[in-house]
Design an enzyme around this catalytic site. Structure first.
Site, PDB file in Angstrom:
ATOM      1  N   ALA A 133      39.040 -16.652  31.013  1.00  0.00           N
ATOM      2  CA  ALA A 133      38.129 -15.520  30.866  1.00  0.00           C
ATOM      3  C   ALA A 133      36.743 -15.892  31.353  1.00  0.00           C
ATOM      4  O   ALA A 133      36.293 -17.030  31.173  1.00  0.00           O
ATOM      5  CB  ALA A 133      38.049 -15.096  29.403  1.00  0.00           C
ATOM      6  N   ASP A 134      36.054 -14.945  31.986  1.00  0.00           N
ATOM      7  CA  ASP A 134      34.631 -15.137  32.206  1.00  0.00           C
ATOM      8  C   ASP A 134      33.982 -15.317  30.838  1.00  0.00           C
ATOM      9  O   ASP A 134      34.465 -14.803  29.824  1.00  0.00           O
ATOM     10  CB  ASP A 134      34.028 -13.940  32.943  1.00  0.00           C
ATOM     11  N   CYS A 135      32.902 -16.060  30.815  1.00  0.00           N
ATOM     12  CA  CYS A 135      32.367 -16.554  29.541  1.00  0.00           C
ATOM     13  C   CYS A 135      32.036 -15.433  28.565  1.00  0.00           C
ATOM     14  O   CYS A 135      31.274 -14.510  28.887  1.00  0.00           O
ATOM     15  CB  CYS A 135      31.155 -17.432  29.793  1.00  0.00           C
TER      16      CYS A 135
ATOM     17  N   MET B 114      29.489 -15.825  33.984  1.00  0.00           N
ATOM     18  CA  MET B 114      28.575 -16.512  33.084  1.00  0.00           C
ATOM     19  C   MET B 114      28.244 -15.604  31.914  1.00  0.00           C
ATOM     20  O   MET B 114      28.354 -14.386  32.000  1.00  0.00           O
ATOM     21  CB  MET B 114      27.308 -16.901  33.841  1.00  0.00           C
TER      22      MET B 114
ATOM     23  N   SER C 104      34.062 -13.175  27.494  1.00  0.00           N
ATOM     24  CA  SER C 104      34.698 -11.896  27.809  1.00  0.00           C
ATOM     25  C   SER C 104      35.438 -11.303  26.617  1.00  0.00           C
ATOM     26  O   SER C 104      35.495 -10.076  26.477  1.00  0.00           O
ATOM     27  CB  SER C 104      35.684 -12.061  28.973  1.00  0.00           C
TER      28      SER C 104
END
Length: 796
Positions: free
Chosen positions: A307-309, A1, A311
């Site tokens: 990608a994680d948010c 997140m 990133s």
């Protein structure tokens, strides 16, 4: 997140793009993209669109679709909010939804309102894992995906869910242990593959029936995250956004990567998310070796990498990696194998990166092809009519609510039960003091990635501990503390007075998301504030038996309670989900016989003084005074060991069948590998062989009779460990290789059969990160040494 200060951006997306699947800005008014009637309404000839030709494979159709897009249209599909291509009838799509332990209002892809106010909330993964029940994990995934399909039909959800979290819980201080399946990489991977299969599998289309897995239908799309070596969030000013995880190849292969490999290869997951941190100096989302070589090529992912948010932004602004600009950064991540950006950096910067020659348009095309194939497998282009009937009546069903309660009951771990004080008898315990900061817990029980306060939505219902115990007796409730931080003792007196007059006292204590959470690692592993004082004072004053219930994810040093004879019983309830209160009461009063086992080592408090959270080495380091990590490498004192758990009955094991030796004749292509040994150890002539060279499919069988010698029906979790030959330096103490939960009626027995691949069961990872099978005398250990059986392995 995303980072907290960026959250406003995504809250706006939740509102602005609340309709997940839109056409001309309206609610979804068609069943699927390639519906001929829909294209007729749009004034388009479906015969001119090869991507709608069902005779072609998904790969070919996705490639044909991508070829028809302009560069500008392509890059607008590379963020979590894909803008669609109106001229071709391709609608908008929101990729970001969460389903860690039930549908969630976190992320813009799923939303709740008055028409769809609730979804079933299951226990957090750390407690569900404690059941050690593979079929339960799979069944929960199926139930969640059914509710997901129902919300999709109602226009309230997409079909891509960025769950589960499968990082190994290496250190008890990590704030996100609540989301994980514990500290053992094999268990974490087994949980992942079962949960993912539950989410994704369309009945009758299991992957072994498909030569081309890119053609296998998906019920929903799951995502295993966060790859890799990610387990530092915010500790003493060191944040995940700038942390460089220095990891040995041995630990990477053996521990951090193994669950992801199992998720991809055994679970056939359709997405993997890379993490914020660097690994050995390189951001994971820009690491070609990790993404393209490992996930895509070695493990053969059939899906996309996301990608994680934010990133990519983190890589630029927080890591300041290579001091690159935006265009260069997105070119590096695209070429490394990152297909989808949770955020706007791809949609804002990739077009210019291509125009300026920093990345080829072919890299964009490849990523889009992966994404569109997943959407096609979900039925978004062709439909999946078997799910069309699902709707609001399939959400919060009685069966799903009962499943949530069953998961909580199966996961609860009995840690102490002096003189068999539990279960409590209702006829002798008619008045109950239910005290402690979690005695009336509700929101706390559902943990994180469930229903965040900033968006609409809630579980189907709550059953608090107070509700649960009220079904067994007359309850006198006193919180004892205003919250879990328990900064003063002003409320302790009322709890003490309640205990003085009650037939039995239940103290519900522990921690919550104000102590352990995403972006919040712990500094110690003690109960906060004056909770210890509350527990001791109540126990001293209590008239009847005292039961302590701990809610937490990571372990807590409650040695004081374990050794206090006035605290007669202790249970760990994790964060037990919305049905948790009734589940706790059912266990304490014997309606359910506990069978859960700890999926984590509970260390003594001084453990955290011996090693920093930021040291990722698993093996002990004598030069620095660092102890080992997890039960595999730590042999020091504990409060409770990994796999610990009691029952109201007693089980006895008898070994019925097992091999005593295994030999392998080597061919000219199989070469002996050296291993380091302790001084004085007799070294075999052929210490080990590379597992890749063996290609071993051989399994050995292990048959165990489990006998319930007590007077109560119960569940027993049979844990099978292997121990490598003595004298090999740098290997694990033991490793879990199989487990099974088995129900055995009182005074009866069951035969439990295990078939164990010899390489997977007896293999080790050497100091160079190579998986090898060592020769010598291996040992199979069942449970807490109830059975110890040697197996001699030789090469000739």
């Amino acid at each position: 997140m995303a980072k907290p200060f960026r959250l406003v951006h995504y809250i706006y997306l939740t509102f602005a793009f609340s309709v997940i699947y839109t056409d001309a800005g309206t609610h979804r008014n068609f069943t699927y993209v390639c519906d001929p009637a829909r294209y007729a309404q749009l004034g388009l000839d479906i015969k001119s669109l090869p991507f709608c030709d069902k005779k072609l494979s998904y790969d070919v159709r996705a490639r044909d679709l991508v070829r028809q897009l302009t560069l500008h249209e392509k890059v607008r599909q590379l963020g979590n909010h894909a803008y669609g291509v109106p001229r071709l009838g391709i609608p908008e799509y929101e990729w970001w939804s969460e389903a860690l332990h039930g549908l969630s209002n976190v992320g813009p892809g799923t939303f709740f309102d008055n028409s769809v106010p609730h979804a079933t909330s299951y226990p957090t993964p750390i407690l569900t894992t404690a059941s050690f029940n593979e079929s339960l994990w799979n069944t929960i995934g199926k139930a969640i995906s059914t509710e997901a399909r129902a919300l999709y039909n109602l226009g309230h959800a997409g079909l891509a869910f960025w769950s589960p979290t499968i990082n190994v819980a290496r250190d008890p201080r990590w704030g996100r242990i609540i989301e994980t399946p514990g500290e053992d990489p094999f268990v974490v991977g087994t949980y992942a593959m079962n949960y993912v299969r539950g989410l994704q599998d369309v009945e009758g289309t299991e992957s072994n029936k498909y030569k081309d897995l890119n053609s296998r239908p998906l019920k929903v799309s799951a995502c295993c995250k966060h790859f890799t070596a990610y387990d530092v969030d915010n500790w003493k000013g060191i944040e995940r956004y700038n942390f460089d995880a220095r990891v040995m190849e041995q630990d990477l292969v053996e521990t951090f990567n193994r669950p992801f490999q199992m998720c991809v290869q055994n679970g056939d997951v359709s997405s993997v998310m890379c993490s914020y941190n660097r690994v050995n100096g390189i951001p994971t989302c820009a690491d070609h070796k990790l993404l393209k070589e490992t996930i895509r090529q070695d493990w053969d992912l059939h899906g996309y990498i996301v990608a994680d948010c934010d990133s990519v932004e983190v890589m630029i602004k927080d890591h300041k990696w290579l001091n690159v600009d935006n265009e260069t950064a997105v070119s590096y991540t695209l070429q490394a194998g990152l297909d989808l950006d949770c955020g706007v950096y791809y949609t804002d910067n990739v077009e210019n990166a291509v125009k300026h020659g920093k990345v080829g348009e072919g890299d964009v095309d490849q990523s889009l092809q992966y994404l569109y194939v997943v959407l096609m497998r979900l039925g978004i282009f062709d439909g999946q009519p078997q799910y069309n009937s699902l709707g609001i009546n399939d959400v919060c069903t009685s069966a799903h609510i009962e499943l949530a309660g069953e998961a909580a009951r199966e996961g609860i771990v009995l840690l102490k039960n002096d003189n068999g004080i539990l279960p409590l008898a209702t006829e002798r315990n008619k008045t109950l003091a239910v005290v402690g900061p979690h005695a009336n817990a509700s929101v706390t029980m559902i943990g994180n990635y469930a229903f965040a306060a900033y968006n609409k939505g809630s579980p189907c219902r709550y059953s608090t501990p107070l509700n649960g115990f009220s079904s067994y007796g007359s309850v006198n409730y006193a919180a004892g503390c205003s919250n879990v931080k328990c900064v003063d003792g002003n409320l302790i007196g009322a709890a003490v007075e309640a205990a003085k007059i009650a037939d039995a006292t239940i103290i519900v204590a522990g921690i919550d998301l104000s102590i352990e959470a995403e972006s919040l690692d712990r500094l110690d592993i003690l109960l906060p504030g004056k909770q210890t004082d509350l527990i001791n004072q109540v126990a001293d004053a209590a008239k009847g038996p005292v039961v302590l219930v701990i809610m937490s994810a990571g372990g807590v040093d409650i040695s004081f309670a374990k050794s206090n004879p006035k605290i007669h019983a202790i249970l760990w309830a994790g964060y037990p989900g919305a049905e948790g209160g009734q589940a706790i009461a059912d266990v304490i009063f014997g309606k359910y016989n506990p069978g859960g086992r700890l999926p984590l080592t509970w260390y003594q408090a001084d453990y955290v003084d011996k090693i920093p959270l930021t040291s990722l080495q698993l093996r002990p380091d004598d030069s620095k005074g660092y102890p080992g990590r997890t039960y595999k490498f730590y042999d020091g004192p504990t409060v409770f060991p990994y796999g610990y758990g009691l029952s109201y009955t007693k089980f006895i094991y008898t070994l019925k069948a097992a091999p005593s030796k295994w030999s392998k004749k080597l061919n000219k292509f199989q070469h002996c590998r050296d291993l380091p040994y302790k001084n004085g150890t007799i070294k075999p002539s052929c210490p080990a062989i590379l597992i890749d060279d063996l290609r071993c499919h051989k399994k050995f069988t292990f048959d165990i009779e489990v006998k319930n010698v007590g007077n109560r029906d119960g569940d027993e979790v049979v844990l099978i460990y292997s121990q490598p030959p003595l004298g090999i330096l740098g290997t694990h103490i033991k490793q879990l290789i199989k487990f099974q939960r088995v129900s055995v009626a009182a005074r009866t027995s069951k035969l439990v059969h295990f078939a164990i691949n010899i390489c997977q069961g007896l293999g080790i990872v050497d100091s160079n990160g190579n998986a090898v099978l060592p020769s010598g005398s291996h040992t199979i250990i069942v449970g807490d040494h109830q059975i110890v059986h040697p197996i001699q392995l030789t090469y000739n």
